[in-house]
Design a protein around this motif. Structure first.
Motif, short mmCIF file in Angstrom:
data_model
loop_
_atom_site.label_atom_id
_atom_site.label_comp_id
_atom_site.label_asym_id
_atom_site.label_seq_id
_atom_site.Cartn_x
_atom_site.Cartn_y
_atom_site.Cartn_z
N VAL A 1 0.92 15.45 11.85
CA VAL A 1 1.39 14.18 11.48
C VAL A 1 1.22 13.23 12.62
O VAL A 1 0.71 11.92 12.22
N GLU B 1 -2.49 12.38 12.32
CA GLU B 1 -2.94 11.66 11.03
C GLU B 1 -2.38 10.18 11.12
O GLU B 1 -3.04 9.22 10.65
N VAL B 2 -1.14 10.24 11.42
CA VAL B 2 -0.41 8.88 11.21
C VAL B 2 -0.88 7.93 12.33
O VAL B 2 -1.11 6.85 12.35
N TYR C 1 -0.76 19.29 5.42
CA TYR C 1 0.54 18.92 5.07
C TYR C 1 0.97 19.80 3.98
O TYR C 1 1.93 20.63 4.14
N ALA D 1 8.15 16.98 11.25
CA ALA D 1 6.66 16.53 10.95
C ALA D 1 6.84 15.03 11.68
O ALA D 1 5.73 14.80 12.54
N VAL D 2 7.79 14.30 11.51
CA VAL D 2 7.80 12.76 11.96
C VAL D 2 7.93 12.93 13.34
O VAL D 2 7.81 11.84 14.00
N ALA E 1 5.01 11.63 14.60
CA ALA E 1 5.01 10.21 14.55
C ALA E 1 5.90 9.42 15.24
O ALA E 1 5.43 8.35 15.92
#
Length: 391
Positions: A220, A223-224, A311, A337-338, A341
């Protein structure tokens, strides 16, 4: 293999897909509108990085808290409440008279989006236990479609003169009927009867789950990071071309998830995800080093294809190992996951004003490589431990 049947709880499955598509659309609003939002509040890339940080912290909290509350009071309450929070956050952003209030509005948006993410993953895990890889890829295909459509539509609206506030507020209105429909839909409750505190501790500290959490956080973050900063990275291009490049990246993600939905359950989920992460990292590094804008955009799109399956396949690995605890496990992984981010995209904003976004994008490629390494170790059984069961 045939498509997962939606006949049993057709409405809940379809609404889950629409809800996650809305989260995908909303997640790309600020990145797509960055060139309008920054001058409106007199902010730099570093300020936008702070927004991403605040939103990500709230997203983690919403994912984890949503999973815990779902096990106690059920999805039929939690998912509609999460959509109401998304409405409040987007409406607050659209009407914010100052940057401080814009940041405050990121909190309910993140809480709601995180709860929808974890909640819909858990719902699909409960609905389709025999085809988790395929079903989760189809669910996240909807997230990708929302993310793909956001920069395409937003970019065109900005070019014809539509204000960014109108775009954000219009998105807020969509969540209201969706919340009502989810509240009325029949669906697995997600409630769990705890035999005692020990059961919860085993899931939270199980080494395989911790390894999956590290892998999904690296994914994440990478990708983010690309998604949030690609439009700014392509600053030499027009707004239309830059947002189209972001749409191509998400178009690649969409294709990757559609392809994985076809073949994902034919292979070991962890090995498949590890291979995809390795290809994503290599392709992203190529996009950064590309000699021309056109080649760079093409490689970003190909990187999106490789990112696509990662994911949902990580979620599928968790569902295979902890089939009795879908709400808690999916909420935990969506939350952890975040962390990626929280940590990396804001750092990219700081790097942008120091060493440049090229170096930050290279770091995103390295994170994808780290994800591949952890998943490869999981596939080899390095982190094997006892499987959790419903208690």
């Amino acid at each position: 293999m045939a498509l997962p049947s939606f006949r049993r709880i057709d409405r809940a499955a379809v609404l889950a897909c629409v809800a996650l598509a809305l989260v995908g659309w909303s997640s790309l609003l600020v990145p797509s509108l960055i060139r309008s939002i920054e001058p409106a509040f007199n902010q730099t890339d570093a300020g936008i990085g702070v927004f991403f940080f605040v939103n990500a912290i709230a997203y983690v909290s919403g994912s984890m808290l949503g999973g815990v509350l779902t096990e106690r009071i059920g999805r039929r309450v939690i998912l509609p409440m999460a959509l109401v929070l998304i409405t409040a956050g987007l409406a607050g952003m659209a009407g914010a008279p100052s940057w401080s209030l814009f940041l405050v509005a990121a909190v309910p948006l993140g809480l709601g989006a995180g709860a929808v993410d974890g909640g819909t993953n858990g719902l699909i895990l409960d609905l389709y236990p025999s085809s988790r890889g395929r079903s989760l890829n189809l669910l996240h295909l909807c997230f990708s479609i929302g993310s793909l459509g956001s920069p395409l539509v937003v970019g065109r609206l900005v070019e014809i003169g539509v204000g960014w506030q109108s775009i954000v507020f219009g998105t807020a209105l969509v969540a209201i009927p969706l919340a009502l429909l989810l509240g009325l839909a029949d669906q697995p409750s997600g409630r769990h009867v705890h035999a005692g505190p020990a059961g919860s501790v085993r899931i939270g500290l199980a080494l395989p789950l911790v390894a999956l959490a590290i892998a999904i956080a690296c994914y994440v973050g990478s990708e983010v990071g690309v998604s949030h900063w690609l439009v700014r990275y392509l600053d030499s291009a027009s707004v239309g071309l830059a947002t189209s490049a972001l749409a191509l990246f998400w178009g690649g993600l969409t294709i990757g998830r559609l392809m994985s939905a076809k073949i994902g359950d034919r292979f070991d989920h962890a090995r498949f995800a590890a291979t995809a992460a390795l290809v994503a990292g290599v392709t992203l590094a190529g996009a950064v080093a590309a000699p021309s804008l056109e080649v760079s955009i093409l490689l970003f799109a190909l990187a999106g294809v490789a990112y696509g399956p990662i994911y949902p396949l990580i979620m599928a690995v968790a569902g295979d190992r902890y089939p009795g605890r879908s709400a808690a496990v999916s909420g935990f992984l969506a939350g952890t996951a975040v962390i990626g981010a929280i940590l990396y995209p804001p750092v990219m904003g700081l790097m942008s004003v120091s060493v440049g976004l090229g170096a930050a994008m290279a770091g995103a490629a390295a994170l994808a490589g780290a994800c591949a390494l952890v998943l490869a170790l999981i596939a080899r059984g390095t982190f094997n431990g006892p499987r959790a069961t419903a208690s």
